[in-house]
Motif scaffolding. Structure first.
Motif, PDB file in Angstrom:
ATOM      1  N   ALA A 148       0.831  -1.209   0.000  1.00 29.34           N
ATOM      2  CA  ALA A 148       0.000   0.000   0.000  1.00 29.34           C
ATOM      3  C   ALA A 148       0.863   1.255   0.000  1.00 29.34           C
ATOM      4  O   ALA A 148       0.572   2.232  -0.704  1.00 29.34           O
ATOM      5  CB  ALA A 148      -0.930  -0.009   1.213  1.00 29.34           C
ATOM      6  N   LEU A 149       1.945   1.232   0.772  1.00 25.86           N
ATOM      7  CA  LEU A 149       2.857   2.378   0.814  1.00 25.86           C
ATOM      8  C   LEU A 149       3.612   2.519  -0.505  1.00 25.86           C
ATOM      9  O   LEU A 149       3.792   3.633  -1.016  1.00 25.86           O
ATOM     10  CB  LEU A 149       3.850   2.208   1.968  1.00 25.86           C
ATOM     11  CG  LEU A 149       4.836   3.362   2.190  1.00 25.86           C
ATOM     12  CD1 LEU A 149       4.088   4.662   2.449  1.00 25.86           C
ATOM     13  CD2 LEU A 149       5.770   3.047   3.358  1.00 25.86           C
ATOM     14  N   TRP A 150       4.038   1.385  -1.058  1.00 24.87           N
ATOM     15  CA  TRP A 150       4.687   1.424  -2.378  1.00 24.87           C
ATOM     16  C   TRP A 150       3.742   2.044  -3.408  1.00 24.87           C
ATOM     17  O   TRP A 150       4.165   2.844  -4.247  1.00 24.87           O
ATOM     18  CB  TRP A 150       5.051   0.014  -2.831  1.00 24.87           C
ATOM     19  CG  TRP A 150       6.216  -0.597  -2.130  1.00 24.87           C
ATOM     20  CD1 TRP A 150       7.042   0.008  -1.223  1.00 24.87           C
ATOM     21  CD2 TRP A 150       6.690  -1.944  -2.273  1.00 24.87           C
ATOM     22  NE1 TRP A 150       7.995  -0.874  -0.784  1.00 24.87           N
ATOM     23  CE2 TRP A 150       7.805  -2.088  -1.414  1.00 24.87           C
ATOM     24  CE3 TRP A 150       6.277  -3.038  -3.025  1.00 24.87           C
ATOM     25  CZ2 TRP A 150       8.512  -3.283  -1.310  1.00 24.87           C
ATOM     26  CZ3 TRP A 150       6.979  -4.219  -2.923  1.00 24.87           C
ATOM     27  CH2 TRP A 150       8.090  -4.346  -2.077  1.00 24.87           C
ATOM     28  N   LEU A 152      -0.930  -3.032 -10.890  1.00 24.96           N
ATOM     29  CA  LEU A 152      -0.613  -4.372 -10.411  1.00 24.96           C
ATOM     30  C   LEU A 152      -0.644  -4.427  -8.888  1.00 24.96           C
ATOM     31  O   LEU A 152      -1.166  -5.392  -8.298  1.00 24.96           O
ATOM     32  CB  LEU A 152       0.769  -4.795 -10.921  1.00 24.96           C
ATOM     33  CG  LEU A 152       1.233  -6.204 -10.534  1.00 24.96           C
ATOM     34  CD1 LEU A 152       0.294  -7.257 -11.111  1.00 24.96           C
ATOM     35  CD2 LEU A 152       2.663  -6.443 -11.018  1.00 24.96           C
ATOM     36  N   MET A 153      -0.138  -3.386  -8.224  1.00 24.99           N
ATOM     37  CA  MET A 153      -0.069  -3.382  -6.760  1.00 24.99           C
ATOM     38  C   MET A 153      -1.450  -3.349  -6.125  1.00 24.99           C
ATOM     39  O   MET A 153      -1.768  -4.170  -5.254  1.00 24.99           O
ATOM     40  CB  MET A 153       0.802  -2.214  -6.284  1.00 24.99           C
ATOM     41  CG  MET A 153       2.288  -2.456  -6.494  1.00 24.99           C
ATOM     42  SD  MET A 153       3.363  -1.248  -5.671  1.00 24.99           S
ATOM     43  CE  MET A 153       3.169   0.146  -6.765  1.00 24.99           C
ATOM     44  N   TYR A 154      -2.301  -2.399  -6.560  1.00 28.93           N
ATOM     45  CA  TYR A 154      -3.608  -2.344  -5.900  1.00 28.93           C
ATOM     46  C   TYR A 154      -4.502  -3.513  -6.309  1.00 28.93           C
ATOM     47  O   TYR A 154      -5.314  -3.986  -5.519  1.00 28.93           O
ATOM     48  CB  TYR A 154      -4.287  -0.991  -6.089  1.00 28.93           C
ATOM     49  CG  TYR A 154      -4.875  -0.678  -7.443  1.00 28.93           C
ATOM     50  CD1 TYR A 154      -6.012  -1.335  -7.914  1.00 28.93           C
ATOM     51  CD2 TYR A 154      -4.337   0.331  -8.236  1.00 28.93           C
ATOM     52  CE1 TYR A 154      -6.567  -1.020  -9.142  1.00 28.93           C
ATOM     53  CE2 TYR A 154      -4.888   0.654  -9.467  1.00 28.93           C
ATOM     54  CZ  TYR A 154      -6.001  -0.020  -9.912  1.00 28.93           C
ATOM     55  OH  TYR A 154      -6.556   0.295 -11.127  1.00 28.93           O
ATOM     56  N   SER A 155      -4.334  -4.008  -7.542  1.00 23.50           N
ATOM     57  CA  SER A 155      -5.139  -5.149  -7.986  1.00 23.50           C
ATOM     58  C   SER A 155      -4.757  -6.415  -7.220  1.00 23.50           C
ATOM     59  O   SER A 155      -5.628  -7.258  -6.922  1.00 23.50           O
ATOM     60  CB  SER A 155      -4.957  -5.370  -9.493  1.00 23.50           C
ATOM     61  OG  SER A 155      -5.454  -4.288 -10.232  1.00 23.50           O
ATOM     62  N   TYR A 156      -3.465  -6.558  -6.900  1.00 21.04           N
ATOM     63  CA  TYR A 156      -3.015  -7.710  -6.111  1.00 21.04           C
ATOM     64  C   TYR A 156      -3.664  -7.700  -4.731  1.00 21.04           C
ATOM     65  O   TYR A 156      -4.141  -8.741  -4.252  1.00 21.04           O
ATOM     66  CB  TYR A 156      -1.495  -7.692  -5.989  1.00 21.04           C
ATOM     67  CG  TYR A 156      -0.957  -8.731  -5.026  1.00 21.04           C
ATOM     68  CD1 TYR A 156      -0.873 -10.068  -5.404  1.00 21.04           C
ATOM     69  CD2 TYR A 156      -0.558  -8.378  -3.738  1.00 21.04           C
ATOM     70  CE1 TYR A 156      -0.391 -11.027  -4.520  1.00 21.04           C
ATOM     71  CE2 TYR A 156      -0.075  -9.324  -2.856  1.00 21.04           C
ATOM     72  CZ  TYR A 156       0.004 -10.642  -3.239  1.00 21.04           C
ATOM     73  OH  TYR A 156       0.475 -11.588  -2.356  1.00 21.04           O
TER      74      TYR A 156
END
Length: 233
Positions: free
Chosen positions: A82-84, A152-156
């Protein structure tokens, strides 16, 4: 739950705003980025170009807004990612802003060229080519390369948490990977950034953002998933 519902609506609206402003902004840039006689046409359509820049700045605000609004929710499931996501979304916004500055600088160059009357065109063309190249690279690195990473990050996290239906998170993951590959192909010169193939490769991530936005506005986040994490905390 009411605060989560409100956050979902805000995120949905911001995603839609980002999509609309990105399309409008790019179209408004046509006289100064696509016209062969851009050194003259840019000045003639100055207000249109400035409006395009404002649209892209709204895109920047929307991108930052989606990340910061989702952060309190995403961090409950994976604080590191989330921070990334927030950091990389800010980086995406910075890259897009650099592209806006390059277009406005090109507009200044066009105005100076017209005001000079009949100047030596070669110097102006060289500067113009460089400024257009800056915009093209930022357009690739921001809305394509960085967008792939962020999506990709939020979908993961969505996939792991069931905050939204799995078909949406799967579409997001797929779209993120495809648009990231698209960016790499453009970087290494295998395909043109503006092309039929490029448009096809950008469709999944665009579809994901539109579907996700509508879902969040209408349905919001999965309340049972939010309740589960609250109990665990």
């Amino acid at each position: 739950m009411n605060s989560y519902r409100k956050s979902a609506k805000i995120v949905g609206v911001l995603f839609l705003l980002a999509a609309v402003t990105a399309i409008i902004g790019l179209k408004l840039y046509d006289p100064i980025l696509k016209d062969p006689d851009y050194l003259i046409k840019g000045s003639e359509h100055a207000n249109q170009v400035v409006l395009g820049a404002l649209m892209e700045l709204l895109l920047v605000v929307s991108a930052v807004g989606t990340a910061t609004t989702m952060f309190p929710i995403l961090r409950k499931y994976n604080e590191t990612i989330a921070l990334w996501h927030v950091c990389f979304r800010f980086l995406e916004a910075i890259i897009i802003t650099v592209g806006v500055i390059s277009v406005l600088s090109l507009l200044t160059l066009s105005r100076e060229f017209v005001a000079a009357g009949a100047p030596e065109i070669a110097a102006y063309q060289t500067s113009g080519i460089l400024l257009i190249a800056v915009h093209d690279w930022t357009f690739m690195l921001g809305p394509l390369f960085m967008l792939g990473i962020n999506t990709l990050m939020y979908s993961y996290i969505f996939y792991q948490s069931n905050l939204v239906p799995r078909f949406i998170s799967c579409l997001g993951i797929t779209g993120a990977i495809v648009v990231f590959i698209y960016a790499l192909l453009v970087m290494f010169g295998f395909i043109q950034q503006i092309s039929v193939l490029g448009a096809i490769m950008a469709l999944p991530v665009a579809a994901n953002e539109i579907i996700l936005a509508i879902w969040l506005i209408v349905k919001g986040f999965n309340e049972s998933a939010l309740a589960d994490i609250s109990i665990k905390k």
